[in-house]
Design a protein around this motif. Sequence first.
Motif, PDB file in Angstrom:
ATOM      1  N   SER A   1       0.830  -1.210   0.000  1.00 29.49           N
ATOM      2  CA  SER A   1       0.000   0.000   0.000  1.00 29.49           C
ATOM      3  C   SER A   1       0.862   1.258   0.000  1.00 29.49           C
ATOM      4  O   SER A   1       0.494   2.267  -0.597  1.00 29.49           O
TER       5      SER A   1
ATOM      6  N   CYS B   1       1.799   1.973  -3.596  1.00 33.15           N
ATOM      7  CA  CYS B   1       0.712   2.072  -4.570  1.00 33.15           C
ATOM      8  C   CYS B   1       0.552   3.522  -5.030  1.00 33.15           C
ATOM      9  O   CYS B   1       0.291   4.408  -4.219  1.00 33.15           O
TER      10      CYS B   1
ATOM     11  N   ASP C   1      -5.508   1.039  -0.125  1.00 35.57           N
ATOM     12  CA  ASP C   1      -5.277   0.094   0.965  1.00 35.57           C
ATOM     13  C   ASP C   1      -5.440  -1.296   0.337  1.00 35.57           C
ATOM     14  O   ASP C   1      -6.543  -1.839   0.266  1.00 35.57           O
TER      15      ASP C   1
ATOM     16  N   SER D   1      -9.166   6.750  -1.205  1.00 39.09           N
ATOM     17  CA  SER D   1      -7.910   6.633  -1.933  1.00 39.09           C
ATOM     18  C   SER D   1      -7.957   7.562  -3.137  1.00 39.09           C
ATOM     19  O   SER D   1      -9.001   8.049  -3.529  1.00 39.09           O
TER      20      SER D   1
END
Length: 66
Positions: free
Chosen positions: A25, A28, A33, A60
């Motif tokens: 994560s 990313c 998540d 996100s």
Amino acid sequence: MCKTISERRISAGTCGLCASCGVCSGYCPAQIDVPAAIKIYREYLAGDTQTLKKLEEMESAGSPVD
């Protein structure tokens, strides 16, 4: 030749290999998540089609398809 995470296609079987540690994560680019997304996907594969709504509620910058 070893591929990076971004070069790999993730299949449904790959989700079983996740230890839910969350290290990925941090790398990313969409700030997802990843363990939470995989958990939702596992619930979907188990037959809970309503669980995909949880993906829309995740905080996100992107979505798992990004």
